[in-house]
Motif scaffolding. Structure first.
Motif, PDB file in Angstrom:
ATOM      1  N   LEU A 167      22.715  29.308  29.566  1.00 52.42           N
ATOM      2  CA  LEU A 167      22.785  30.547  28.773  1.00 52.42           C
ATOM      3  C   LEU A 167      22.771  31.770  29.687  1.00 52.42           C
ATOM      4  N   GLY A 168      21.884  31.755  30.689  1.00 56.41           N
ATOM      5  CA  GLY A 168      21.914  32.783  31.722  1.00 56.41           C
ATOM      6  C   GLY A 168      21.320  34.131  31.365  1.00 56.41           C
ATOM      7  N   PHE A 169      20.652  34.262  30.210  1.00 52.00           N
ATOM      8  CA  PHE A 169      20.089  35.575  29.867  1.00 52.00           C
ATOM      9  C   PHE A 169      18.613  35.501  29.460  1.00 52.00           C
ATOM     10  N   LEU A 170      18.005  34.328  29.602  1.00 48.68           N
ATOM     11  CA  LEU A 170      16.666  34.132  29.050  1.00 48.68           C
ATOM     12  C   LEU A 170      15.837  33.298  30.023  1.00 48.68           C
ATOM     13  N   SER A 171      14.565  33.701  30.210  1.00 48.27           N
ATOM     14  CA  SER A 171      13.673  32.915  31.071  1.00 48.27           C
ATOM     15  C   SER A 171      12.744  32.055  30.214  1.00 48.27           C
ATOM     16  N   THR A 196      18.151  39.048  21.992  1.00 47.75           N
ATOM     17  CA  THR A 196      18.115  39.266  23.444  1.00 47.75           C
ATOM     18  C   THR A 196      19.520  39.200  24.029  1.00 47.75           C
ATOM     19  N   GLU A 197      20.328  38.271  23.507  1.00 41.12           N
ATOM     20  CA  GLU A 197      21.691  38.117  24.016  1.00 41.12           C
ATOM     21  C   GLU A 197      22.581  39.297  23.608  1.00 41.12           C
ATOM     22  N   GLN A 216      24.500  25.925  21.140  1.00 39.10           N
ATOM     23  CA  GLN A 216      23.737  25.807  22.382  1.00 39.10           C
ATOM     24  C   GLN A 216      22.316  26.363  22.188  1.00 39.10           C
ATOM     25  N   GLU A 217      22.249  27.482  21.479  1.00 41.13           N
ATOM     26  CA  GLU A 217      20.927  28.085  21.235  1.00 41.13           C
ATOM     27  C   GLU A 217      20.089  27.216  20.291  1.00 41.13           C
TER      28      GLU A 217
END
Length: 412
Positions: free
Chosen positions: A385-389, A307-308, A362-363
């Motif tokens: 992270l800012g890219f995942l809900s 996703t990233e 972090q992941e």
């Protein structure tokens, strides 16, 4: 912690047949009681250890498991990981009962989940509010005088619930509860909680890392094949696995070299990472549980990395490896530093595994927080992270668990 622990206390019927277990949070194998600071964290720990580390079939067999379910757990998505047929969710009348909580419980009940009301000592408005939800009421018989206990049973019998006598400690107490009509019994008179444990594996397994080192390096197929031949159990597992997953291959794989060529180096690397968790294990339940957890963790890391960076295959592959390798210290019973040194892996992966630093670190922290049900930590890392809900993470988790289950079937 030197392993994974879970308390289990039998629940019996009127003929002293085993009908269920209560699953209890334990931090150490010698724990008599739990030191619970956070109810949600304790329940999540019970769930993770029962399902991921020990294997639910090993824990429950064909019986149901009673699990403490505080409002935070009931309202969380963790519940969806628990098959309704396996569990009874224990709720307490001391909990904060809101309209949202009641609605959530009713939805779960419609989806097949059963509830028990725990530690009841008297009737009150809260108990009456919860009784329509539950199928079992657990009465703390030590906290109630005989006369009041008889009156309480009479009141509870107005509802279509099974009565469970909790904290039965003597033959006399059992006989009186039988006389009152209790259908189920739990307490020290029958059995104290036992602590189930998954121990760390034999450090001699470090030798298996040699094979992974060869595959990750520049060794040729002949050298890899030669090392496989030194590991008969590993070779057997490799052949079985390749035979079961090599769809579209017209003939059965009949040699190690053929299997290596069919899989290719990248896939072989993945399989060996997984096989490390199952090869030559004397305790199948432990190896299978660790393999399932490692496989799910690796796949979830890969899905998050995809996703990233959807077009960066190298990043995705490294994320998968970090997930898989992150449990090897548990399996081998040695420090992660030794594993990192032996494998000679890149710095960003080393930092992720040793210190949870960098993007991969972090992941990995996110995946570990997710496994433990640490909702605040999950939300915090997702924001960073800012890219995942949270919803996307939950969908990925279901995909990863499904993939890990298919892998588990292949290696077993």
């Amino acid at each position: 912690m030197e392993g994974f622990f879970l308390g289990r206390q039998p629940i019996l019927d009127r003929n002293q047949n085993l009908v269920a277990f209560e699953l209890l949070f334990r931090q150490e194998e010698t724990d008599e009681k739990a030191n619970v600071i956070n109810d949600l964290s304790a329940s999540a720990n019970v769930i993770i250890n029962a399902y991921c580390q020990l294997g639910i079939q090993n824990v429950l067999g064909k019986q149901r498991g009673f699990i403490n379910a505080d409002p935070d757990l009931v309202m969380s998505d963790i519940i969806s990981l628990l098959p309704a047929k396996h569990v009874v969710l224990e709720i307490k009348e001391t909990a904060l009962i809101t309209a949202e909580f009641m609605q959530r419980c009713n939805e779960l009940k419609q989806n097949g989940y059963q509830f028990a009301l725990d530690n009841i000592v008297a009737m009150n408005t809260k108990v009456e509010q919860l009784l329509p939800l539950v199928s079992v009421v657990k009465v703390d018989i030590l906290a109630v005088e005989r006369k009041e206990l008889a009156e309480l049973v009479t009141e509870l019998n107005r509802w279509p619930v099974l009565l469970l006598a909790l904290k039965v400690e003597s033959r006399e107490q059992e006989a009186y509860c039988m006389q009152l009509g209790f259908q189920m019994f739990q307490g020290y008179y029958f059995a104290r909680p036992e602590v189930l444990a998954v121990k760390r594996a034999d450090p001699a397994k470090l030798s298996l890392l040699k094979l992974l080192t060869l595959v990750m390096g520049d060794s040729d197929i002949e050298e890899i094949e030669k090392e496989f031949k030194h590991q008969p159990g590993l070779s057997y597992n490799l052949m079985r696995m390749v035979n079961s997953v090599a769809s579209g291959v017209p003939q059965k794989i009949n040699s190690i070299k053929h299997a290596i060529m069919i899989l290719g180096r990248k896939q072989l690397q993945r399989w060996i990472q997984l096989l490390l968790y199952t090869a030559n294990q004397s305790d199948d339940s432990m190896s299978n549980a660790l393999m399932q957890t490692a496989a799910a963790r690796g796949k979830l890391m890969e899905l998050v990395a995809t996703t990233e960076r959807p077009h960066d295959k190298n990043h995705q592959e490294r994320a998968f490896m970090v997930g898989i390798l992150s449990l090897l210290d548990v399996l081998l019973g040695i420090e992660m530093q030794q594993i990192v040194d032996k494998l000679g892996i890149p710095d960003d992966m080393s930092q992720a595994l040793l210190a949870r630093d960098g993007r991969l670190g972090q992941e990995l922290k996110l995946i570990e927080a997710n496994e433990k049900g640490e909702v605040t930590a999950i939300q915090s890392i997702l924001t960073e992270l800012g890219f995942l809900s949270l919803n996307e993470l939950a969908d990925m988790e279901i995909q990863a668990i499904g993939w890990a289950n298919r892998i588990g079937e292949a290696v077993n």
